[in-house]
Design an enzyme around this catalytic site. Structure first.
Site, short mmCIF file in Angstrom:
data_model
loop_
_atom_site.label_atom_id
_atom_site.label_comp_id
_atom_site.label_asym_id
_atom_site.label_seq_id
_atom_site.Cartn_x
_atom_site.Cartn_y
_atom_site.Cartn_z
CB THR A 30 -0.86 -0.10 1.29
OG1 THR A 30 -1.68 -1.26 1.19
CG2 THR A 30 -1.72 1.10 1.56
CG ASN A 47 -4.78 -6.44 -0.75
OD1 ASN A 47 -4.41 -6.00 0.33
ND2 ASN A 47 -5.35 -7.62 -0.86
CB SER A 64 -5.45 -2.22 8.16
OG SER A 64 -5.98 -3.48 8.46
#
Ligand code: GLY
Length: 562
Positions: free
Chosen positions: A373, A393, A445
């Site tokens: 990322t 990802n 996240s």
């Protein structure tokens, strides 16, 4: 706050290294603008926009598209992300441009006949992709806050794609080790494939990507989601057995959401990302759990501090697994999880001397009310600030390079919970909250964050790192606020990570000295060394109003300012 933008004073401190033809600045102090990103060309391009009078959002658009060219492992137009914004008046906003599950997606699409999750399907190739959100996000943010013309902001990326640029040593290694993956995922040639390994300084030229960027430059949102690019997209999906259609592309919209906002020790306010990212809530849980503890007195990386932070991380990640998902589809108990009393309750069984085994930790019951990322942080001369984390990802996402359009597609579908109890590529577990549904966004996240101190802009921070994103952001913030480190040290120090399950403290090499490691083990912790945790890009506004940029030593990350 002191505004010093009326006088142009040269940069007063810059710690730089030379890599290939690039000057990489790991530390920089500037008066008027600062961009910190994962690639020196992106930071410089963003800084040029600031110098021309563009604001933080203008610079963001340029940095984002340049990263899609020069940092193909995570910079993207085929992925998605999140943006947290604070303007010079203190107004805040967050924009969700996360990928979505296609209309044809279904709950069990990654399970075999026996009901077992087939990881390769959600991680490699065409079926792994969600509907990309990055172009919609950039266009929407610019429409609302941008100052300079859109076309001008996309142009630097087009030039770099068309004329090429020399890859860094890190990129050369990374591209070389991914050539087999690119070959497997594509029937056609792509600029990433070569007969021999990549070497530092060799030119990467991306003509098809340049044409796609021109359509985005000329037609904005529709230049990606409609017309030639959409036709090429659907054709690629049909060729490779993917399920994203032109209807999926037409339906995609970025979404403004209320940021997660909470206080820490009265004088700090944290502004961060709400669901479908778990980042903001998990960060809030962890900071709320340590708020009444005396972390500063314990000291940086002492056994007591590491133990406390590990126990906090363990509890917060167990809540993540149970309660968090796309709040448009699942009733995430945001307010209940954010209550200070909830975090206090979660720490009731904390033992300062002993690890609590993760099997004894279940998610709480809040009252009803590649791992790749990339992150960039930007502050402009007026002190508008933007914090963006964006992703494909995994490294180079699904490795599918869209034929004729030259961009890499994400493999974000793996961030859904393919099946309760079955871990994603980061070892993260999920449940009903993060089950696959058409049009739903997969849980993230990513934790782009902006911090105020005494109601003034103080810090802009974020990082890549899959599951370790939230703990890295947490630890850098604690390094600054509790352990009183200068920003450069706060970013460069070793980090550790606990995510509930597996029940391990992952840590970078040399994080703990022998005595601390021994003490942690005697408390019941299991230590496991791993490479690089996070790649943080941060900006701090000092008491004199100057901006300090810190770019992580763990990559080619670089700060640029004026
Ligand atoms: N793909 C990593 C994340 O969104 O958390």
């Amino acid at each position: 706050m002191k505004h010093l933008f009326f006088c142009i004073i040269p940069i007063v401190l810059s710690v730089s290294i030379q890599a290939q033809n690039y000057k990489i600045s790991k530390e920089l102090v500037s008066e008027n603008g600062m961009v910190v990103s994962a690639h020196p060309l992106a930071s410089e391009a963003g800084n040029e926009i600031l110098k021309k009078g563009g604001n933080a959002i203008d610079a963001m658009v340029t940095v984002h598209f340049v990263l899609a060219v020069v940092y193909p492992k995570a910079g993207n137009i085929g992925g998605g992300g999140f943006l947290v914004y604070r303007d010079k008046e203190g107004e805040t906003a967050s924009l969700d441009f996360r990928e979505k599950a296609p209309l044809a997606a279904s709950r069990n699409m990654y399970l075999d006949a026996k009901g077992n999750a087939v990881d390769s399907l959600s991680r490699h190739g065409h079926l792994a992709s969600g509907v990309p959100g990055s172009v919609a996000g950039m266009y929407e943010a610019h429409k609302k806050y941008g100052k300079l013309p859109w076309k001008e902001l996309v142009e630097p990326a087009i030039q770099l794609a068309e004329n090429g640029f020399g890859v860094t040593a890190n990129e050369a290694i990374s591209l070389s080790s991914n050539m087999a993956n690119f070959s497997r995922a594509n029937q056609h040639d792509s600029p990433f494939l070569k007969k021999t390994a990549w070497k530092a300084g060799q030119k990467l030229i991306q003509k098809e990507l340049a044409e796609t960027l021109k359509r985005i430059r000329d037609n904005g949102h529709d230049g990606f989601y409609k017309g030639t690019t959409a036709d090429l997209f659907e054709a690629e999906m049909k060729r490779g057995g993917g399920i994203i259609t032109k209807e999926d592309l037409t339906l995609y919209q970025a979404k403004w959401r209320n940021p997660i906002s909470f206080t820490y020790k009265n004088n700090y306010k944290i502004i961060t990302m709400p669901p479908p990212s778990s980042g903001g809530i998990v960060l809030a849980l962890m900071m709320n759990m340590v708020e009444d503890k005396e972390l500063e007195k314990m000291g940086f990386h002492t056994a007591a501090a590491v133990h406390l932070m590990t126990e906090v991380e363990r509890r917060a990640y167990s809540d993540r697994a149970e309660h968090l998902g796309d709040s448009d589809f699942y009733p995430v108990p945001i307010e209940a999880l954010m209550e200070k009393s909830y975090s206090k309750m979660r720490m009731r069984n904390f033992d300062a001397q002993k690890a609590t085994p993760s099997k004894q930790i279940k998610a709480g019951e809040p009252k009803k009310v590649s791992e790749e990322t990339t992150h960039y942080s930007i502050v402009d001369k007026d002190r508008n600030a933007v914090s963006v984390t964006t992703t494909l990802n995994g490294n180079y996402g699904s490795h599918v390079v869209l034929k004729g359009a030259g961009f890499i597609l994400n493999n974000e579908m793996d961030d859904f919970s393919a099946k309760p109890g079955s871990a994603n590529m980061f070892g993260l577990l999920g449940a009903e909250a993060n089950a696959i549904q058409p049009q739903k966004r997969m849980l993230s996240s990513m934790t782009p964050t902006i911090i105020e101190k005494d109601a003034q802009l103080y810090m802009v921070v974020g990082t890549p790192g899959g599951a370790t994103i939230i703990t890295s952001v947490f630890q850098v913030i604690m390094n600054v606020i509790e352990f009183r480190m200068p920003l450069k040290d706060a970013v460069q120090k070793q980090r550790f990570h606990h995510q509930w399950l597996p029940d391990l403290i992952y840590h970078e090499k040399n994080t703990f000295d022998e005595i601390t490691a021994k003490k942690l083990k005697s408390m019941g912790h299991v230590l496991r060394e791993r490479v690089g945790i996070g790649q943080v890009e941060a900006i701090l506004i000092g008491p004199d109003g100057k901006m300090e940029g810190a770019a992580d030593r763990r990559g080619d990350d670089s700060a640029s300012g004026y």
